[in-house]
Write a protein that holds these residues in place. Structure first.
Motif: not given
Ligand code: UDP
Ligand code: MG
Length: 338
Positions: A106-109, A113-114, A122-124
C-alpha cells in the motif's frame, strides 16, 4: 509532480517484537524493491525487554538503509513515533506497525499519490474490519462518532489509524506541537494541508501478540477526546443550570402544595431519588474535572516525551546539529529549537 530524488522513511516503533522484525524487513524489501533507492527504514525500539534490538543490529550489518533509535525505556507507541518524527529528516514519513498489519504494498500507492497528485497527507482507510470482533468495531465506530461530534475543528476520518504517508511539511508542523499527551490520530489531522484516503485490507498480525487491551483502548479514547475537546468540561454548567431550573419549579410546586393543603409528610422516596441523582451527577462532573486536571498536571510538569539512549545506522549521520550518537535526554522542545 514532486522531484524524483526523494527519500521516504518507514518509521516503525517496536516493543518486544523479536518474532516479527525479520519478517517485516524481508517483506518490505521484497514488496518495495522497485523503490529501493528511495526507501529507508527507521526502527524505534520502545524499551524492548527481549532481543529485538540485537536482531535489528544484526540486520543493520547487512543493510545500510536501516536505522535504529533506541529509547531508554518503554514510553509507549505514540512517544516512540514522536521521537522518530523529531529526528528523521526525509521528504516523507510513513508510520508503520512491525507486525505487517499495515501492508507494505500500500506504501507504493501512498507514494504515487504523494508524488503525482502532490497530496501531503495520504492516509490508509481500513475497508474490511472483519478480522476485528463485533465489539471492537462497534466501540471504535462509537469513538469516532463521539470524537468528531465533540471536536469542533479537527475531524478524524473513521477506520483510519497511524498508517499513512505524511509530507515533510506536516512533520515539521508536528515538531512544533509541544504537548506530552500525544494522541497521534488527532495530531496528524491537526496541521491540515491536503489529505486523501486510500482503502486497504488489514490482515492479522503475522506473529506475536497485540499490546492492546480494552482498558488501554478506553484510556486512549479518553486521551483523544480530552486533548481535542473541552466540551465535557464545560457541559456541566449547562446540566447544572437545567437541573437548577427543574429544582426551582419543583420548589414552587411544593410551596404551593403546602399553602393549599398544609404540610404533607410523605416524600421520603422522592427526596432520596433527588439526592442520589444529584450526588451522582456531581461525582461524574468531579471525575471529568479530574480527567482534565490529571492531564494538565502532566503537561505542566513539562517532562520530555521520550529519552533517546542511542541512534545507529544512517540516521546517526543526519542528526540535527549539536546531537551526537550517544545523546541522552532528547526532549521534544530541544528538538524544535534546532
Ligand atoms: N508498540 C510500541 N510500544 C508499545 C506498544 C506497541 O512501540 O508500548 C508498537 C508495536 O511493537 C507495534 C505497534 O506499536 O509495532 C503496534 O502495536 P500492536 O500491534 O500491539 O497494536 P495493534 O495493531 O493491535 O493496535
Ligand atoms: Mg498490530
Amino acid at each position: 509532480m514532486r522531484k524524483d530524488d526523494y527519500t521516504v522513511a518507514l518509521v516503525v516503533p517496536v516493543f518486544n517484537e523479536h518474532e516479527t522484525v525479520e519478517t517485516f524487513v524481508s517483506t518490505v524489501k521484497e514488496k518495495l524493491a522497485s523503490l529501493k533507492d528511495h526507501i529507508e527504514i527507521v526502527f524505534v525500539d520502545d524499551g524492548s525487554k527481549d532481543n529485538t534490538c540485537q536482531i535489528i543490529e544484526k540486520l543493520q550489518e547487512k543493510d545500510d538503509s536501516i536505522s535504529l533509535i533506541k529509547l531508554s525505556r518503554n514510553f509507549g507507541k505514540e512517544a516512540a513515533m514522536s521521537a522518530a518524527l523529531d529526528l528523521v529528516d526525509a521528504d516523507a514519513i510513513v508510520p508503520m506497525d512491525v507486525d505487517l498489519q499495515d501492508p507494505p504494498e500500500v506504501v507504493l500507492e501512498f507514494i504515487k499519490i504523494w508524488k503525482e497528485e502532490e497530496i501531503d497527507n495520504v492516509y490508509g482507510v481500513r475497508v474490511d474490519r472483519s478480522q476485528d470482533s463485533e465489539a471492537k468495531r462497534v466501540t471504535s465506530g462509537g469513538f469516532y462518532y463521539v470524537f468528531n461530534k465533540l471536536s469542533n475543528r479537527v475531524k478524524i476520518p473513521s477506520n483510519v489509524g497511524d498508517f499513512r504517508l505524511i509530507d515533510k511539511k506536516i512533520v515539521e508542523t508536528l515538531r512544533q506541537l509541544p504537548e506530552r499527551n500525544r494522541f497521534m490520530k488527532g495530531l496528524y489531522a491537526w496541521p491540515g494541508f491536503s489529505a486523501k484516503g486510500v482503502g486497504y485490507e488489514r490482515p492479522q498480525r503475522v506473529a506475536g501478540q497485540t499490546k492492546w487491551n480494552y482498558w488501554k483502548l478506553w484510556n486512549f479514547a479518553l486521551d483523544g477526546i480530552v486533548s481535542f475537546s473541552s466540551l465535557p468540561l464545560r457541559v456541566w454548567s449547562y446540566i447544572g443550570g437545567f437541573i437548577g431550573i427543574l429544582a426551582l419549579a419543583y420548589m414552587f410546586w411544593v410551596i404551593f402544595e403546602v399553602i393549599m393543603g398544609g404540610v404533607s409528610v410523605p416524600g421520603y422516596a422522592s427526596t432520596l431519588c433527588v439526592v442520589l441523582f444529584l450526588g451522582s451527577i456531581q461525582l461524574i462532573s468531579v471525575g471529568v474535572l479530574g480527567e482534565y486536571l490529571g492531564r494538565l498536571s502532566e503537561e505542566i510538569k513539562g517532562r520530555p516525551v521520550y529519552v533517546v539512549s542511542k541512534v545507529t545506522g544512517p540516521l546517526s549521520n543526519q542528526l540535527p546539529k549539536g546531537m551526537s550518537v550517544t545523546t541522552v535526554g532528547v526532549t521534544h522542545n530541544d528538538q524544535t529549537k534546532h
